[in-house]
Design a protein around this motif. Structure first.
Motif, PDB file in Angstrom:
ATOM      1  N   MET A   1     -22.467 -22.035  25.881  1.00 28.14           N
ATOM      2  CA  MET A   1     -22.511 -23.281  27.086  1.00 28.14           C
ATOM      3  C   MET A   1     -23.601 -23.037  27.896  1.00 28.14           C
ATOM      4  SD  MET A   1     -19.574 -24.901  29.327  1.00 28.14           S
ATOM      5  CE  MET A   1     -19.725 -26.358  30.524  1.00 28.14           C
ATOM      6  N   VAL A   2     -24.336 -24.236  28.205  1.00 30.90           N
ATOM      7  CA  VAL A   2     -25.421 -24.105  29.218  1.00 30.90           C
ATOM      8  C   VAL A   2     -24.818 -25.170  30.435  1.00 30.90           C
ATOM      9  CG1 VAL A   2     -27.603 -25.052  29.815  1.00 30.90           C
ATOM     10  CG2 VAL A   2     -27.306 -24.215  27.577  1.00 30.90           C
TER      11      VAL A   2
ATOM     12  N   LEU B   1     -33.952 -20.342  29.030  1.00 29.50           N
ATOM     13  CA  LEU B   1     -33.263 -18.879  29.066  1.00 29.50           C
ATOM     14  C   LEU B   1     -31.800 -19.137  28.703  1.00 29.50           C
ATOM     15  CD1 LEU B   1     -32.912 -15.760  29.350  1.00 29.50           C
ATOM     16  CD2 LEU B   1     -32.935 -16.078  31.908  1.00 29.50           C
ATOM     17  N   GLU B   2     -30.893 -20.144  29.194  1.00 27.67           N
ATOM     18  CA  GLU B   2     -29.600 -20.323  28.914  1.00 27.67           C
ATOM     19  C   GLU B   2     -29.370 -20.597  27.545  1.00 27.67           C
ATOM     20  OE1 GLU B   2     -27.440 -19.195  30.958  1.00 27.67           O
ATOM     21  OE2 GLU B   2     -26.970 -20.421  32.682  1.00 27.67           O
ATOM     22  N   ILE B   3     -30.281 -21.473  26.973  1.00 26.21           N
ATOM     23  CA  ILE B   3     -29.947 -21.887  25.742  1.00 26.21           C
ATOM     24  C   ILE B   3     -30.024 -20.594  24.529  1.00 26.21           C
ATOM     25  CG2 ILE B   3     -31.108 -23.118  23.866  1.00 26.21           C
ATOM     26  CD1 ILE B   3     -31.744 -25.240  25.836  1.00 26.21           C
ATOM     27  N   VAL B   4     -31.257 -19.831  25.236  1.00 26.68           N
ATOM     28  CA  VAL B   4     -31.557 -18.588  24.266  1.00 26.68           C
ATOM     29  C   VAL B   4     -30.461 -17.577  24.345  1.00 26.68           C
ATOM     30  CG1 VAL B   4     -33.040 -16.546  24.130  1.00 26.68           C
ATOM     31  CG2 VAL B   4     -34.126 -18.810  24.405  1.00 26.68           C
ATOM     32  N   LYS B   5     -29.813 -17.435  25.578  1.00 27.45           N
ATOM     33  CA  LYS B   5     -28.681 -16.499  25.678  1.00 27.45           C
ATOM     34  C   LYS B   5     -27.452 -17.035  24.656  1.00 27.45           C
ATOM     35  CE  LYS B   5     -26.534 -16.082  29.798  1.00 27.45           C
ATOM     36  NZ  LYS B   5     -26.097 -16.138  31.283  1.00 27.45           N
TER      37      LYS B   5
ATOM     38  N   GLN C   1     -23.971 -26.842  34.007  1.00 29.71           N
ATOM     39  CA  GLN C   1     -24.575 -28.003  34.931  1.00 29.71           C
ATOM     40  C   GLN C   1     -25.307 -27.117  36.022  1.00 29.71           C
ATOM     41  OE1 GLN C   1     -21.646 -30.523  36.094  1.00 29.71           O
ATOM     42  NE2 GLN C   1     -22.974 -32.327  36.698  1.00 29.71           N
ATOM     43  N   HIS C   2     -24.618 -26.086  36.627  1.00 29.68           N
ATOM     44  CA  HIS C   2     -25.505 -25.209  37.492  1.00 29.68           C
ATOM     45  C   HIS C   2     -25.676 -24.059  36.675  1.00 29.68           C
ATOM     46  CE1 HIS C   2     -25.048 -28.321  40.841  1.00 29.68           C
ATOM     47  NE2 HIS C   2     -23.228 -28.241  40.179  1.00 29.68           N
ATOM     48  N   PHE C   3     -26.742 -23.526  36.449  1.00 28.07           N
ATOM     49  CA  PHE C   3     -27.218 -22.698  35.660  1.00 28.07           C
ATOM     50  C   PHE C   3     -26.516 -21.266  36.189  1.00 28.07           C
ATOM     51  CE2 PHE C   3     -31.384 -24.322  35.098  1.00 28.07           C
ATOM     52  CZ  PHE C   3     -30.796 -25.229  34.035  1.00 28.07           C
ATOM     53  N   HIS C   4     -25.980 -20.387  35.182  1.00 34.05           N
ATOM     54  CA  HIS C   4     -25.195 -19.034  35.555  1.00 34.05           C
ATOM     55  C   HIS C   4     -26.285 -18.020  34.984  1.00 34.05           C
ATOM     56  CE1 HIS C   4     -21.027 -20.572  34.731  1.00 34.05           C
ATOM     57  NE2 HIS C   4     -21.670 -21.326  35.878  1.00 34.05           N
ATOM     58  N   LEU C   5     -27.046 -17.728  36.113  1.00 28.99           N
ATOM     59  CA  LEU C   5     -28.147 -16.821  36.048  1.00 28.99           C
ATOM     60  C   LEU C   5     -28.338 -15.947  37.312  1.00 28.99           C
ATOM     61  CD1 LEU C   5     -30.961 -18.905  34.615  1.00 28.99           C
ATOM     62  CD2 LEU C   5     -29.516 -17.462  33.343  1.00 28.99           C
ATOM     63  N   ALA C   6     -28.471 -14.630  37.206  1.00 33.48           N
ATOM     64  CA  ALA C   6     -28.776 -13.950  38.347  1.00 33.48           C
ATOM     65  C   ALA C   6     -30.170 -14.048  38.505  1.00 33.48           C
ATOM     66  CB  ALA C   6     -28.234 -12.478  38.249  1.00 33.48           C
ATOM     67  N   PRO C   7     -30.761 -14.474  39.815  1.00 34.26           N
ATOM     68  CA  PRO C   7     -32.144 -14.790  39.996  1.00 34.26           C
ATOM     69  C   PRO C   7     -32.922 -13.662  40.267  1.00 34.26           C
ATOM     70  CG  PRO C   7     -30.839 -16.103  41.567  1.00 34.26           C
ATOM     71  CD  PRO C   7     -29.911 -15.136  40.842  1.00 34.26           C
TER      72      PRO C   7
END
Ligand SMILES: Nc1ncnc2c1ncn2[C@@H]1O[C@H](COP(=O)(O)OP(=O)(O)OP(=O)(O)O)[C@@H](O)[C@H]1O
Ligand SMILES: [Mg+2]
Lengths: 505, 314
Positions: A86-87, A151-155, A89-95
């Motif tokens: 899942m990608v 990046l979220e898609i690649v993840k 709505q608000h990205f789940h990444l650590a900046p």
């Protein structure tokens, strides 16, 4: 093209938050190679349904089948194991962590260590396959929004997802980035991946998806089997339950200049600086500022709203020269502002809605006397606005952060319009809003225009700008490269100017 | 002033720095692991005291030093688990729970100590660890006897720093720790259990705090006294910020603090002028405050520090 055997099937999914029924008996399935559109108004329950599928929320009832077999998905780990990515709505990444670190989180290492080489190899492979390239060692904070999404898609692909959920992926993208995303998604679908695509932009849905499910108040309100040959207004009717008529922008009768900028430049403090920007907006006129985000729009909005002091140039509001550039000064001169990020600079999410709604004018006699607040007046004001703008919330004392995006935007609009501004500056006014809410906002702008307000709309959605604005200025690298009358501007022409080509206006 | 400078390069002075730095290094690394995962552990002061007590008691009852160390580590890990239970599993305020853990652990330490040893005129003591010279290295002039003729717990602290860096930066678990401290939602959606990772990090942190306590009662003082920790836990919390949540920098911060503290002790002993000794005692703390004020301006804490994670909340 879709094959009959479903990859994923959800049956009778029900999920409540307290008294709110976010999903009720929802059925949905996706076949391999199929792109399914998921539509619905703000708060219809799209995100909730996808969070149930991804294991973030536990459903109250219903079952999920993966390739015909029932599975229990209690966590994202379960969902990933079942091949669901899942990608959000608000990205789940650590900046502050690097691209590769964000990618490798939760991936078992090799002999106890992080498997860097293996990660790089997979990253390159996925990048080649779908045109999703990324620099592995950059911190995520250095990526553009489009790259973060990549990046979220690649993840998700990295974890072997066979079903990819994208929650409003295009809300944050520039038009050119949308094309890139769509070709990547089509390439994935061609390889047999199932995709669930959520968007409020119906023309995107019609261009991309094979089939649609429409939610309303948590229930399935309808299904569309051939989105490409279904009109947007038909889809809109399914979503809202009634016709949505686009507002008509009548001819304008512009009056005196309400806002002028002459030769404004800013220092390169954060982000793109302004370079010699001049523009003017007259009473009863809507000026659009088009451009790929990151080309100085933020600096422009900040200068106009008095948050940033330019180092050269002059600005006037309603004929008066702005001398000190403070939010208080420009407000006093008659400026209203709706910032880009409703959550961080718009409203105080942890305070009651009523407090946030009077915040810019908290010091005026209407809301405080002798240094003390007047809670009754504040409450009464908020209640009146909630009614006038049909803001859906339990009451004026609700925590602002609990409101849905559309309702937050209405609250901000109500707050600014209540004081009859002479000039209004708004950024991305309808980002993430459903068409009904967007229509409402557009109508309000046109009302204000008719009443002689000068309005500046900063946006990336060219269709919206063309519909709403009298003139459109295009920004590129901190300059205004041209201004067109929207009557004779085309999307293609504006798109070209957004890439830096000189305009003819 | 010359006297002071001369003393800096003495073997004894260097050895003193190392000895003061050791418990601080353990404690700082412990706090760092916990905070990297997003959990502030204000229980550190009490956890160190309680571990110092259990370590001392286990040794004095069994006669085995290593059994004492083990007892201290287990105590620290257990108290870490208690803190994690309240702050991670139940999502309660990290400040309140941390102070609660400190008050509870300190009280428990006093109580158990009295219960076991009663009130004696001469406080019981144990036979401490012997120093363990490392062949060849300990023959290096000045540095050798100061650094490589130390207690095994000192060597453990030296090894703990690169080990902590390795774990934090090079292992999948370390990446999970950093991720749950930065953006727990990201970790969760990548299939990492936020709760489990935070529990593990806080427990590991507690175990390291336990080692710090063990060093105090079993190496540095050979006895348990009620003022044993005297603020070292709080200092460790400051050093983590000073060290910007990085193992190497944190260890560096501990060394720097130890240097100022050792200097202060020397200055007291050398009877510099008629300055009351309390003035010297203040020195390391003033140093910490100033250093913190300067350094923490651009120090960025883990984004999710202090924020409990609840999945269905937005
Ligand atoms: N974590 C939560 N806690 C409480 N209520 C929630 C939560 N998540 C969603 N809701 C409520 O459930 C309903 C559905 O919300 P959801 O976010 O699924 O809508 P959506 O269709 O994704 O809307 P949008 O288009 O604005 O993203 C809304 O009324 C919302 O307020
Ligand atoms: Mg949503």
């Amino acid at each position: 093209m879709p094959t009959p055997d479903p990859l994923i099937e959800m049956r009778g999914i029900t999920k409540s938050f307290g008294a709110v029924k976010a999903n009720e008996a929802v059925d949905l399935s996706v076949a391999p190679g199929e792109i399914l559109g998921l539509l619905g108004e703000n708060g219809a329950g799209k995100t909730t349904l996808m969070n149930v599928l991804f294991g973030a929320y536990a459903p109250d009832a219903g079952e999920i089948l993966v390739q015909g077999r029932p599975v229990t998905i209690n966590s994202s780990a379960d969902a990933l194991a079942a091949g669901i990515g899942m990608v959000h709505q608000h990205f789940h990444l650590a900046p502050r962590l690097s691209v590769l670190e964000n990618l490798l989180i939760g991936i078992p290492g090799k002999s106890g260590r992080i498997d860097r080489a293996g990660g790089l190899a997979r990253l390159n492979e996925i990048g080649r396959q779908h045109g999703l390239t990324l620099d592995p060692d950059l911190p995520v904070s250095a990526l553009s929004v489009g790259e973060q999404q990549r990046l979220e898609i690649v993840k998700a692909l990295f974890r072997g997802a066979r079903l990819l959920i994208l929650d409003e992926p295009t809300a944050v993208l520039a038009p050119t980035e949308v094309d890139g995303l769509f070709s990547a998604l089509r390439s994935m679908a061609a390889q047999g991946l199932g995709i669930i695509f959520i968007s409020h932009k119906l023309n995107e849905v019609r261009a991309l998806t094979h089939r649609c499910v429409v939610l309303r108040h948590g229930r399935v309100a309808g299904r569309v089997d051939a989105p490409a040959s279904t009109t947007s207004s038909e889809m809109a009717r399914l979503m809202c339950g009634h016709e949505i008529v686009p507002p008509a922008r009548g001819p304008s009768t512009p009056g005196a200049a309400m806002l002028t900028l002459a030769g404004i430049s800013t220092s390169r403090h954060s982000g793109m600086a302004l370079r010699d920007v001049s523009l003017s907006v007259r009473a009863g006129e809507i000026l659009g500022i088009a451009g790929v985000s990151g080309n100085g729009q933020r600096a422009l909005a900040e200068v106009i709203s008095g948050v940033r002091v330019p180092h050269a140039g002059q600005m006037t509001i309603a004929g008066k020269i702005v001398s000190r550039f403070s939010p208080r000064e420009v407000q006093a001169l008659g400026l209203g502002r709706i910032p880009e990020d409703r959550m961080t600079t718009g409203l105080v999410t942890n305070l009651p809605l009523a407090d946030s709604m009077v915040l810019p004018r908290i010091g005026t006699d209407a809301f405080s006397r002798n240094g003390l607040l007047r809670p009754d007046a504040i409450r009464a004001f908020a209640e009146a606005q909630i009614k006038a703008y049909d803001i859906r919330c339990p009451g004026p004392m609700t925590r602002a952060g609990a409101l849905s995006g559309g309702n937050l935007q209405k609250a901000l609009l109500a707050r600014e319009l209540a004081f009859d501004p002479k000039v209004l500056i708004v950024s991305q006014p309808t980002r993430g809003l459903d068409i009904g809410a967007a229509r409402f906002i557009h109508e309000k702008f046109l009302d204000m225009r008719a009443r002689g307000c000068g309005i500046v709309v900063i946006g990336e959605d060219l269709e919206e700008l063309l519909m709403l604005c009298d003139r459109i200025a295009v920004m590129y690298e901190g300059r205004i490269v041209g201004t067109l009358d929207s009557a004779d501007a085309t999307i293609a022409q504006l798109g070209l100017m957004m890439t830096g080509a000189e305009g003819t206006g | 002033m010359n006297v002071v400078l001369e003393q800096i390069f003495q073997v004894g002075f260097l050895a003193a720095i190392i000895r003061i730095a050791t418990p601080l290094a353990f404690a700082t690394l412990g706090e760092m692991f916990s905070e990297r995962a997003g959990v502030l552990n204000l229980g550190i002061e009490g956890i160190m005291l309680l571990s110092a007590m259990t370590g001392f008691t286990a040794t004095s009852l069994s006669g085995s030093l290593w059994l004492g160390v083990l007892a201290a580590v287990v105590t620290g890990a257990l108290m870490g688990a208690v803190h994690a239970l309240f702050t991670v599993a139940l999502g309660l305020s990290q400040h309140v729970c941390g102070i609660g853990v400190t008050l509870f652990s300190s009280g428990l330490a006093y109580f158990l100590y009295r219960l076991i040893f009663g009130q004696q005129s001469v406080p019981p003591s144990i036979k401490s660890f012997e120093t363990l010279p490392i062949p060849v290295l300990s023959d290096i002039p000045v540095l050798g006897p100061a650094v490589f003729n130390q207690f095994s717990l000192v060597y453990m602290a030296m090894a703990a720093v690169p080990l902590a860096a390795l774990v934090l930066y090079r292992t999948p678990w370390g990446l999970s720790v950093r991720m749950v401290g930065e953006n727990p939602r990201a970790a969760d959606s990548a299939g990492v259990s936020v709760i489990a990772t935070r529990f593990q990090a806080v427990i590991l942190g507690g175990a390291l705090m336990g080692l710090a306590g063990a060093f105090l009662s079993m190496v540095q003082f050979n006895a348990f006294t009620f003022g044993l920790v005297s603020g070292r836990g709080w200092v460790a919390i400051a050093l983590v910020v000073f060290g910007r949540w990085d193992p190497w920098r944190s260890a560096g911060a501990a060394l720097l603090f130890a240097f100022v503290d050792a200097l202060q002790l020397r200055m007291q002993a050398s009877g510099l002028g008629h300055i009351p000794y309390e003035a010297f005692l203040m020195l390391p703390f003033i140093f910490t405050i100033v250093a913190m004020a300067v350094m923490s301006r651009n120090a960025v804490a883990p984004s999710a520090l202090l924020k409990p994670f609840r999945r269905e909340e937005r």
